[in-house]
Motif scaffolding. Structure first.
Motif, PDB file in Angstrom:
ATOM      1  N   GLU A   1      62.817  38.988  75.798  1.00 59.84           N
ATOM      2  CA  GLU A   1      63.033  39.976  76.930  1.00 59.84           C
ATOM      3  C   GLU A   1      62.760  41.345  76.293  1.00 59.84           C
ATOM      4  OE1 GLU A   1      67.106  39.780  78.279  1.00 59.84           O
ATOM      5  OE2 GLU A   1      67.068  37.618  78.519  1.00 59.84           O
ATOM      6  N   ALA A   2      62.890  42.413  77.070  1.00 56.67           N
ATOM      7  CA  ALA A   2      62.658  43.561  76.612  1.00 56.67           C
ATOM      8  C   ALA A   2      63.614  43.977  75.604  1.00 56.67           C
ATOM      9  CB  ALA A   2      62.640  44.549  77.898  1.00 56.67           C
ATOM     10  N   ASN A   3      63.189  44.941  74.499  1.00 55.20           N
ATOM     11  CA  ASN A   3      64.214  45.321  73.570  1.00 55.20           C
ATOM     12  C   ASN A   3      63.713  46.575  73.190  1.00 55.20           C
ATOM     13  OD1 ASN A   3      62.703  44.667  71.091  1.00 55.20           O
ATOM     14  ND2 ASN A   3      62.910  42.583  72.008  1.00 55.20           N
ATOM     15  N   PHE A   4      64.450  47.443  72.409  1.00 56.77           N
ATOM     16  CA  PHE A   4      64.123  48.693  71.780  1.00 56.77           C
ATOM     17  C   PHE A   4      63.719  48.405  70.234  1.00 56.77           C
ATOM     18  CE2 PHE A   4      66.652  49.794  75.146  1.00 56.77           C
ATOM     19  CZ  PHE A   4      65.690  50.821  75.847  1.00 56.77           C
ATOM     20  N   THR A   5      63.427  46.949  69.718  1.00 56.48           N
ATOM     21  CA  THR A   5      63.065  46.981  68.247  1.00 56.48           C
ATOM     22  C   THR A   5      61.757  46.122  67.834  1.00 56.48           C
ATOM     23  OG1 THR A   5      64.577  44.841  68.113  1.00 56.48           O
ATOM     24  CG2 THR A   5      65.882  46.929  67.467  1.00 56.48           C
ATOM     25  N   ALA A   6      61.432  45.303  68.869  1.00 59.02           N
ATOM     26  CA  ALA A   6      60.449  44.588  68.609  1.00 59.02           C
ATOM     27  C   ALA A   6      59.371  44.375  69.490  1.00 59.02           C
ATOM     28  CB  ALA A   6      60.466  42.965  68.171  1.00 59.02           C
ATOM     29  N   GLY A   7      57.856  44.576  69.427  1.00 57.47           N
ATOM     30  CA  GLY A   7      56.930  44.672  70.149  1.00 57.47           C
ATOM     31  C   GLY A   7      56.510  45.905  70.524  1.00 57.47           C
ATOM     32  N   TYR A   8      55.647  46.085  71.487  1.00 54.71           N
ATOM     33  CA  TYR A   8      54.776  47.618  71.877  1.00 54.71           C
ATOM     34  C   TYR A   8      55.721  48.155  72.600  1.00 54.71           C
ATOM     35  CZ  TYR A   8      51.294  50.981  73.021  1.00 54.71           C
ATOM     36  OH  TYR A   8      50.694  52.085  72.840  1.00 54.71           O
ATOM     37  N   ARG A   9      56.118  49.406  72.528  1.00 52.69           N
ATOM     38  CA  ARG A   9      56.881  49.976  73.495  1.00 52.69           C
ATOM     39  C   ARG A   9      56.428  51.333  73.957  1.00 52.69           C
ATOM     40  NH1 ARG A   9      59.247  48.112  69.373  1.00 52.69           N
ATOM     41  NH2 ARG A   9      59.213  50.007  68.052  1.00 52.69           N
ATOM     42  N   CYS A  10      56.349  51.436  75.118  1.00 55.39           N
ATOM     43  CA  CYS A  10      55.989  52.855  75.759  1.00 55.39           C
ATOM     44  C   CYS A  10      57.006  53.026  77.043  1.00 55.39           C
ATOM     45  CB  CYS A  10      54.518  52.866  76.278  1.00 55.39           C
ATOM     46  SG  CYS A  10      54.033  51.574  77.500  1.00 55.39           S
TER      47      CYS A  10
ATOM     48  N   TYR B   1      53.901  42.711  80.737  1.00 57.61           N
ATOM     49  CA  TYR B   1      52.512  42.933  81.049  1.00 57.61           C
ATOM     50  C   TYR B   1      51.834  43.958  79.633  1.00 57.61           C
ATOM     51  CZ  TYR B   1      48.363  45.293  83.187  1.00 57.61           C
ATOM     52  OH  TYR B   1      47.387  45.791  83.234  1.00 57.61           O
ATOM     53  N   THR B   2      52.946  44.664  79.455  1.00 56.89           N
ATOM     54  CA  THR B   2      52.602  45.672  78.175  1.00 56.89           C
ATOM     55  C   THR B   2      52.491  44.658  76.908  1.00 56.89           C
ATOM     56  OG1 THR B   2      53.939  47.260  79.245  1.00 56.89           O
ATOM     57  CG2 THR B   2      53.427  47.675  76.906  1.00 56.89           C
ATOM     58  N   GLN B   3      53.183  43.843  76.572  1.00 57.54           N
ATOM     59  CA  GLN B   3      53.131  42.999  75.583  1.00 57.54           C
ATOM     60  C   GLN B   3      51.872  42.140  75.484  1.00 57.54           C
ATOM     61  OE1 GLN B   3      55.416  43.850  72.875  1.00 57.54           O
ATOM     62  NE2 GLN B   3      55.814  45.102  74.813  1.00 57.54           N
ATOM     63  N   ARG B   4      51.812  41.719  76.594  1.00 57.51           N
ATOM     64  CA  ARG B   4      50.546  40.668  76.713  1.00 57.51           C
ATOM     65  C   ARG B   4      48.977  41.459  76.542  1.00 57.51           C
ATOM     66  NH1 ARG B   4      52.061  38.538  80.861  1.00 57.51           N
ATOM     67  NH2 ARG B   4      51.015  39.805  82.662  1.00 57.51           N
TER      68      ARG B   4
ATOM     69  N   ALA C   1      43.164  52.626  66.015  1.00 54.33           N
ATOM     70  CA  ALA C   1      44.706  51.898  66.407  1.00 54.33           C
ATOM     71  C   ALA C   1      45.262  53.118  67.275  1.00 54.33           C
ATOM     72  CB  ALA C   1      45.481  52.185  65.268  1.00 54.33           C
ATOM     73  N   ALA C   2      45.185  54.434  67.091  1.00 57.23           N
ATOM     74  CA  ALA C   2      45.617  55.411  67.967  1.00 57.23           C
ATOM     75  C   ALA C   2      44.774  55.516  69.367  1.00 57.23           C
ATOM     76  CB  ALA C   2      45.345  56.932  67.450  1.00 57.23           C
ATOM     77  N   VAL C   3      43.571  55.252  69.382  1.00 56.46           N
ATOM     78  CA  VAL C   3      42.777  55.177  70.599  1.00 56.46           C
ATOM     79  C   VAL C   3      43.154  54.073  71.386  1.00 56.46           C
ATOM     80  CG1 VAL C   3      40.438  54.797  71.506  1.00 56.46           C
ATOM     81  CG2 VAL C   3      40.784  56.340  69.880  1.00 56.46           C
ATOM     82  N   SER C   4      43.338  52.952  70.854  1.00 56.70           N
ATOM     83  CA  SER C   4      43.941  51.521  71.360  1.00 56.70           C
ATOM     84  C   SER C   4      45.327  51.845  71.992  1.00 56.70           C
ATOM     85  CB  SER C   4      44.125  50.360  70.102  1.00 56.70           C
ATOM     86  OG  SER C   4      42.661  50.019  69.987  1.00 56.70           O
ATOM     87  N   SER C   5      46.125  52.344  71.380  1.00 53.49           N
ATOM     88  CA  SER C   5      47.553  52.686  71.857  1.00 53.49           C
ATOM     89  C   SER C   5      47.410  53.573  73.036  1.00 53.49           C
ATOM     90  CB  SER C   5      48.387  53.392  70.785  1.00 53.49           C
ATOM     91  OG  SER C   5      48.796  52.543  69.851  1.00 53.49           O
ATOM     92  N   LEU C   6      46.336  54.494  72.880  1.00 47.51           N
ATOM     93  CA  LEU C   6      46.295  55.499  74.130  1.00 47.51           C
ATOM     94  C   LEU C   6      45.742  54.810  75.441  1.00 47.51           C
ATOM     95  CD1 LEU C   6      46.389  58.313  75.329  1.00 47.51           C
ATOM     96  CD2 LEU C   6      43.923  58.591  74.433  1.00 47.51           C
ATOM     97  N   ILE C   7      44.656  53.633  75.016  1.00 48.28           N
ATOM     98  CA  ILE C   7      44.443  52.921  76.096  1.00 48.28           C
ATOM     99  C   ILE C   7      45.583  52.097  76.964  1.00 48.28           C
ATOM    100  CG2 ILE C   7      42.728  50.950  76.582  1.00 48.28           C
ATOM    101  CD1 ILE C   7      40.876  52.301  74.784  1.00 48.28           C
ATOM    102  N   ILE C   8      46.216  51.521  75.978  1.00 48.26           N
ATOM    103  CA  ILE C   8      47.454  50.757  76.559  1.00 48.26           C
ATOM    104  C   ILE C   8      48.302  51.401  77.428  1.00 48.26           C
ATOM    105  CG2 ILE C   8      49.426  49.188  75.797  1.00 48.26           C
ATOM    106  CD1 ILE C   8      47.810  48.568  73.366  1.00 48.26           C
TER     107      ILE C   8
END
Length: 102
Positions: free
Chosen positions: A1-10, A22-25, A72-79
């Motif tokens: 489930e969505a949380n504030f501690t694990a995973g990619y957050r935006c 979708y964001t995690q995938r 890594a920064a460019v990848s985060s921007l793309i996501i």
């Protein structure tokens, strides 16, 4: 489930469970591909280290680390951009306007 501690957050990815998944995938896929590509590139670079001066070895390693940080920064921007284009700020999928050709 969505949380504030694990995973990619935006911002857009945290707005709904659908956007979160979708964001995690998306992040998982992009970072795995980037990791594999960088591993292969680093293998080619490190093969040239035999007999290299220590100072040159250190500067090459620092250069590689800087490239990895930038990628890594460019990848985060793309996501973030893909998620922003796919979902609105409330986490609902955006309705794409149909063109006359459709």
């Amino acid at each position: 489930e969505a949380n504030f501690t694990a995973g990619y957050r935006c911002w857009w990815g945290m707005a709904s469970l659908e956007a979160w998944r979708y964001t995690q995938r998306m992040a998982g896929l992009l970072f795995v591909v980037m990791g594999l590509v960088l591993t292969v590139v680093m293998l080619f670079i490190t093969n040239g280290f035999v007999g290299t001066d220590v100072n040159q070895l250190v500067w090459t390693a620092v250069t590689c680390l800087i490239w990895e940080i930038v990628l890594a920064a460019v990848s985060s921007l793309i996501i973030n951009l893909i998620v922003m284009l796919t979902f609105n700020s409330k986490g609902y999928p955006r309705k794409h306007k149909k063109t006359d050709a459709e």
